[in-house]
Design an enzyme around this catalytic site. Sequence first.
Site, PDB file in Angstrom:
ATOM      1  N   ARG A   1       0.820  -1.219   0.000  1.00 59.35           N
ATOM      2  CA  ARG A   1       0.000   0.000   0.000  1.00 59.35           C
ATOM      3  C   ARG A   1       0.854   1.270   0.000  1.00 59.35           C
ATOM      4  O   ARG A   1       0.491   2.277   0.591  1.00 59.35           O
ATOM      5  CB  ARG A   1      -0.990  -0.003   1.170  1.00 59.35           C
ATOM      6  CG  ARG A   1      -1.988  -1.147   1.061  1.00 59.35           C
ATOM      7  CD  ARG A   1      -2.906  -1.267   2.267  1.00 59.35           C
ATOM      8  NE  ARG A   1      -3.824  -2.386   2.070  1.00 59.35           N
ATOM      9  CZ  ARG A   1      -3.536  -3.663   2.362  1.00 59.35           C
ATOM     10  NH1 ARG A   1      -2.347  -3.955   2.871  1.00 59.35           N
ATOM     11  NH2 ARG A   1      -4.406  -4.624   2.144  1.00 59.35           N
ATOM     12  N   ARG A   2       1.984   1.186  -0.651  1.00 62.27           N
ATOM     13  CA  ARG A   2       2.838   2.361  -0.854  1.00 62.27           C
ATOM     14  C   ARG A   2       3.013   2.683  -2.330  1.00 62.27           C
ATOM     15  O   ARG A   2       3.867   3.500  -2.691  1.00 62.27           O
ATOM     16  CB  ARG A   2       4.215   2.129  -0.221  1.00 62.27           C
ATOM     17  CG  ARG A   2       4.201   1.891   1.277  1.00 62.27           C
ATOM     18  CD  ARG A   2       5.608   1.924   1.816  1.00 62.27           C
ATOM     19  NE  ARG A   2       5.694   1.494   3.207  1.00 62.27           N
ATOM     20  CZ  ARG A   2       6.823   1.491   3.917  1.00 62.27           C
ATOM     21  NH1 ARG A   2       7.955   1.899   3.345  1.00 62.27           N
ATOM     22  NH2 ARG A   2       6.826   1.066   5.172  1.00 62.27           N
TER      23      ARG A   2
ATOM     24  N   GLU B   1      -3.986 -13.583  -7.366  1.00 66.59           N
ATOM     25  CA  GLU B   1      -5.163 -12.856  -6.892  1.00 66.59           C
ATOM     26  C   GLU B   1      -5.728 -12.056  -8.064  1.00 66.59           C
ATOM     27  O   GLU B   1      -5.295 -10.931  -8.322  1.00 66.59           O
ATOM     28  CB  GLU B   1      -4.796 -11.927  -5.731  1.00 66.59           C
ATOM     29  CG  GLU B   1      -4.312 -12.649  -4.486  1.00 66.59           C
ATOM     30  CD  GLU B   1      -4.006 -11.699  -3.352  1.00 66.59           C
ATOM     31  OE1 GLU B   1      -4.926 -11.386  -2.579  1.00 66.59           O
ATOM     32  OE2 GLU B   1      -2.843 -11.261  -3.260  1.00 66.59           O
TER      33      GLU B   1
ATOM     34  N   TYR C   1      -5.423  -7.192 -10.904  1.00 68.53           N
ATOM     35  CA  TYR C   1      -4.823  -6.763 -12.161  1.00 68.53           C
ATOM     36  C   TYR C   1      -5.762  -6.061 -13.135  1.00 68.53           C
ATOM     37  O   TYR C   1      -5.309  -5.535 -14.142  1.00 68.53           O
ATOM     38  CB  TYR C   1      -4.123  -7.955 -12.818  1.00 68.53           C
ATOM     39  CG  TYR C   1      -2.933  -8.406 -12.003  1.00 68.53           C
ATOM     40  CD1 TYR C   1      -1.735  -7.709 -12.054  1.00 68.53           C
ATOM     41  CD2 TYR C   1      -3.025  -9.489 -11.133  1.00 68.53           C
ATOM     42  CE1 TYR C   1      -0.645  -8.085 -11.280  1.00 68.53           C
ATOM     43  CE2 TYR C   1      -1.942  -9.867 -10.354  1.00 68.53           C
ATOM     44  CZ  TYR C   1      -0.758  -9.162 -10.424  1.00 68.53           C
ATOM     45  OH  TYR C   1       0.317  -9.522  -9.648  1.00 68.53           O
TER      46      TYR C   1
ATOM     47  N   PHE D   1       3.540 -19.410 -16.160  1.00 67.16           N
ATOM     48  CA  PHE D   1       4.905 -18.913 -16.398  1.00 67.16           C
ATOM     49  C   PHE D   1       5.284 -17.954 -15.278  1.00 67.16           C
ATOM     50  O   PHE D   1       4.454 -17.573 -14.471  1.00 67.16           O
ATOM     51  CB  PHE D   1       5.028 -18.237 -17.754  1.00 67.16           C
ATOM     52  CG  PHE D   1       3.983 -17.198 -18.035  1.00 67.16           C
ATOM     53  CD1 PHE D   1       4.139 -15.890 -17.574  1.00 67.16           C
ATOM     54  CD2 PHE D   1       2.837 -17.508 -18.756  1.00 67.16           C
ATOM     55  CE1 PHE D   1       3.174 -14.926 -17.842  1.00 67.16           C
ATOM     56  CE2 PHE D   1       1.874 -16.552 -19.029  1.00 67.16           C
ATOM     57  CZ  PHE D   1       2.026 -15.264 -18.570  1.00 67.16           C
TER      58      PHE D   1
END
Length: 431
Positions: free
Chosen positions: A110-111, A139, A143, A431
């Site tokens: 969270r930076r 997760e 994305y 991959f």
Amino acid sequence: MTDNAYTRPRTSLRSRPRADEGPEVRIRSADEWDPWFATLLRAFGGTEASPEGRQLWHDLAEPERSLGAYDGTAVVGTAGALSLRVAVPGGSVVPMAGVAMVGVLPTHRRRGLLTALMRRLLDDSRERGEPLAGLTASEPAIYGRFGYGLATQRIRLAVPRHRVSLTPPPDSGRVRLRLVDPAEAAAACEQLYAARVPLRPGMLERQPGWERLPLLDPLADRNGCSPLQCVLAEDPGTGLLLGYARYAVRPEWDASGPRGTVEVRDVEAADPAGYAALWSYLMDIDLTETVVADSRPVDDPLLHLVSDARRCEARLLDGLFLRPVDVGAALEARRYAAPVDVVLDVVDAFCPWNTGRWRLSGDAKGASCLRTGDPAELALTVRELGTAYLGGTTLAALAAAGRVREVRAGALAAASRAFTGEVAPWLPHSF
């Protein structure tokens, strides 16, 4: 410079941020592999990799495309891109940045480090002229904000072999089956795999070194299974390789007797007879009860060979997440199932060079996609383009979810037909 060309970004993968911007994101040096990989493992829970797996990924990772986030001398985040090539509708094999090995330590989340890593990877991919970027996601929710859409899906099958039978094609009896050492048969299997790649969008062209991946079989990762085994399907008259299957057997017993599992790693075949013969073999291994395959195409022919597909417990899972890096080049690289001439109004918040209107004209022979000032006919984000790109999800389905907007009546149906593929796209391995 053509109409759909773009200006290269002013910053390169090698540029340094200001000192007040927090951890520095830069390319790792060759001698930083060990701390870099240790950070990646720590970000994924700290489980140690096998020596064989560590060595393989050391050899496949490209140092010049491997990024680290450094807080002083400590590696606190990792990300990399692999120079891959992926099959697209029409049979072409197109360069793709395979985004991989992404992790940030819990102490530094969270930076904005993940965003910084994604930014640098996509800028680099653009500079290299790669029209596509793809990844597999631990997760998936992460994305979408970077423009990646779910382009392929897979099914996991668990076939109870005593309750399901196969009805193979009549000529499958002519196939000869032969057990071989997986390593000794690797070259022949890779040749057959390479011939299959252009036939199914989403399949990866395995470049030198990648042939080691399907053979990776460290003892520490077997979880009670046998060593990797390989069976070949051959034409008995010519000796021609028709297909192969790689698998392992997990023995198990209870009070009623053997309840082992056949864990299928790969099945590829050049014709229906070879394919059916391989599955017949896998479903007839003694002392086993279940045949499990974790990654098969959603239109796998096996579902039409079995007597009861319901008992195969097909579970739908995600595969490749894809995004165009260059909208024009990406849409020109593939072919279309029906003639299409449509103006797409594309929004790409993360890669703004793609934002704007593009006229796509194409058919089964070729395509062009150029910037235009003509009125928009369909409106969507780059994420929807990534989702529909390989033909597995229709634009019509995305429109029904409110993710594609039809501006000109009739444009949606025509474009949706054009984007659709004959076979389901499929990523055969991660991959």
